[in-house]
Motif scaffolding. Structure first.
Motif, mmCIF file in Angstrom:
data_model
loop_
_atom_site.group_PDB
_atom_site.id
_atom_site.type_symbol
_atom_site.label_atom_id
_atom_site.label_comp_id
_atom_site.label_asym_id
_atom_site.label_seq_id
_atom_site.Cartn_x
_atom_site.Cartn_y
_atom_site.Cartn_z
ATOM 1 N N LYS A 81 9.538 17.754 -5.517
ATOM 2 C CA LYS A 81 9.472 18.734 -5.544
ATOM 3 C C LYS A 81 8.279 19.677 -6.356
ATOM 4 N N VAL A 82 8.635 19.810 -7.532
ATOM 5 C CA VAL A 82 7.394 19.431 -8.314
ATOM 6 C C VAL A 82 5.874 18.705 -7.694
ATOM 7 N N ILE A 83 5.969 17.632 -7.250
ATOM 8 C CA ILE A 83 4.490 17.072 -7.175
ATOM 9 C C ILE A 83 4.120 17.889 -5.592
ATOM 10 N N GLU A 84 4.282 18.432 -4.561
ATOM 11 C CA GLU A 84 4.911 19.331 -3.779
ATOM 12 C C GLU A 84 4.215 20.436 -4.417
ATOM 13 N N ALA A 85 4.894 20.698 -5.369
ATOM 14 C CA ALA A 85 4.664 22.490 -5.987
ATOM 15 C C ALA A 85 3.005 22.881 -6.549
ATOM 16 N N LEU A 86 2.978 21.323 -6.935
ATOM 17 C CA LEU A 86 1.678 21.163 -7.427
ATOM 18 C C LEU A 86 0.701 21.329 -6.956
ATOM 19 N N GLY A 87 0.947 21.240 -5.420
ATOM 20 C CA GLY A 87 0.149 21.001 -4.277
ATOM 21 C C GLY A 87 -0.567 19.319 -4.379
ATOM 22 N N LEU A 88 0.200 18.456 -4.973
ATOM 23 C CA LEU A 88 0.119 17.472 -4.850
ATOM 24 C C LEU A 88 1.014 16.182 -3.944
ATOM 25 N N ARG A 89 0.317 15.264 -3.555
ATOM 26 C CA ARG A 89 1.353 14.100 -2.306
ATOM 27 C C ARG A 89 1.413 13.302 -3.269
ATOM 28 N N LEU A 90 2.032 12.633 -3.008
ATOM 29 C CA LEU A 90 2.220 11.141 -3.591
ATOM 30 C C LEU A 90 2.228 9.811 -2.938
ATOM 31 N N ARG A 91 1.247 9.025 -2.990
ATOM 32 C CA ARG A 91 0.862 7.868 -1.768
ATOM 33 C C ARG A 91 1.214 6.595 -2.588
ATOM 34 N N VAL A 92 1.008 5.598 -1.709
ATOM 35 C CA VAL A 92 1.493 4.532 -1.778
ATOM 36 C C VAL A 92 0.046 3.195 -1.698
ATOM 37 N N SER A 93 0.342 2.022 -2.879
ATOM 38 C CA SER A 93 -0.687 1.155 -2.592
ATOM 39 C C SER A 93 -0.524 0.041 -2.404
ATOM 40 N N PRO A 94 -0.954 -1.158 -1.620
ATOM 41 C CA PRO A 94 -0.323 -2.282 -2.215
ATOM 42 C C PRO A 94 -0.681 -2.341 -3.793
ATOM 43 N N THR A 95 0.008 -3.549 -4.950
ATOM 44 C CA THR A 95 -0.828 -4.204 -5.715
ATOM 45 C C THR A 95 -1.462 -5.172 -5.021
ATOM 46 N N ALA A 96 -2.584 -5.848 -6.105
ATOM 47 C CA ALA A 96 -3.165 -7.099 -5.918
ATOM 48 C C ALA A 96 -1.757 -8.176 -6.110
ATOM 49 N N GLY A 97 -0.975 -7.756 -6.767
ATOM 50 C CA GLY A 97 0.002 -9.133 -6.597
ATOM 51 C C GLY A 97 0.614 -9.428 -5.034
ATOM 52 N N ILE A 98 0.596 -8.322 -3.995
ATOM 53 C CA ILE A 98 1.439 -8.625 -3.439
ATOM 54 C C ILE A 98 1.037 -10.137 -2.483
ATOM 55 N N SER A 99 0.936 -11.168 -1.770
ATOM 56 C CA SER A 99 1.061 -11.747 -0.666
ATOM 57 C C SER A 99 0.800 -11.168 0.498
ATOM 58 N N ALA A 100 -0.340 -12.016 1.044
ATOM 59 C CA ALA A 100 0.134 -11.860 2.276
ATOM 60 C C ALA A 100 1.869 -12.016 3.294
ATOM 61 N N ALA A 101 1.540 -13.209 2.762
ATOM 62 C CA ALA A 101 3.639 -13.293 3.543
ATOM 63 C C ALA A 101 4.711 -12.683 3.054
ATOM 64 N N SER A 102 4.407 -11.791 1.745
ATOM 65 C CA SER A 102 5.565 -11.515 1.927
ATOM 66 C C SER A 102 5.494 -9.886 2.530
ATOM 67 N N ALA A 103 4.321 -9.242 2.775
ATOM 68 C CA ALA A 103 3.496 -8.122 3.130
ATOM 69 C C ALA A 103 4.444 -8.579 4.573
ATOM 70 N N GLY A 104 3.777 -9.976 5.294
ATOM 71 C CA GLY A 104 4.240 -10.131 6.447
ATOM 72 C C GLY A 104 6.056 -10.138 6.858
ATOM 73 N N ASN A 105 6.858 -10.009 5.849
ATOM 74 C CA ASN A 105 8.160 -9.976 6.192
ATOM 75 C C ASN A 105 9.248 -7.670 6.005
ATOM 76 N N LEU A 106 7.756 -7.535 5.911
ATOM 77 C CA LEU A 106 7.630 -6.279 6.382
ATOM 78 C C LEU A 106 8.150 -5.640 7.479
ATOM 79 N N ARG A 107 8.292 -4.396 8.103
ATOM 80 C CA ARG A 107 8.556 -4.638 8.547
ATOM 81 C C ARG A 107 9.408 -3.221 9.430
#
Length: 107
Positions: A81-107
């Protein structure tokens, strides 16, 4: 010996643009310390005007001061709520440590 005069330093006094706020919050999130993230959100909210943020988020000003401090422990809903009230947006990005194999397990 000459005395050194000091004065309190408040990060909120130096947050003068959305870019400043984004960089500050991004650095706190990267550090991965929940209490630091809460305190940084508090600094950003104070720079924007805590009363304004409280009104825009539908939360109480005093409770925001308390939960968005170094010793605070805000609920995730409060953070969003605070982030939205501040006019900001929370985003997610993969870290360098995530492997293609483990990312492939995300469905």
């Amino acid at each position: 010996m000459k005395r050194t005069t000091t004065r309190p330093w408040d990060p909120a006094d130096h947050l003068t643009s959305a870019e400043d706020a984004v960089a500050y919050l991004d650095a706190a999130l990267e550090a991965g310390e929940p209490q630091l993230v809460a305190a940084v959100l508090g600094d950003i909210a104070r720079a924007a005007g805590m009363s304004t943020v409280a009104a825009a988020s539908g939360l109480g000003r005093e409770s925001l001061y308390k939960s968005l401090s170094v010793n605070g422990n805000p609920e995730f809903a409060t953070v969003l709520k605070v982030i939205e009230a501040l006019g900001l947006r929370l985003r997610v990005s993969p870290t360098a440590g995530i492997s293609a194999a483990s990312a492939g397990n995300l469905r």
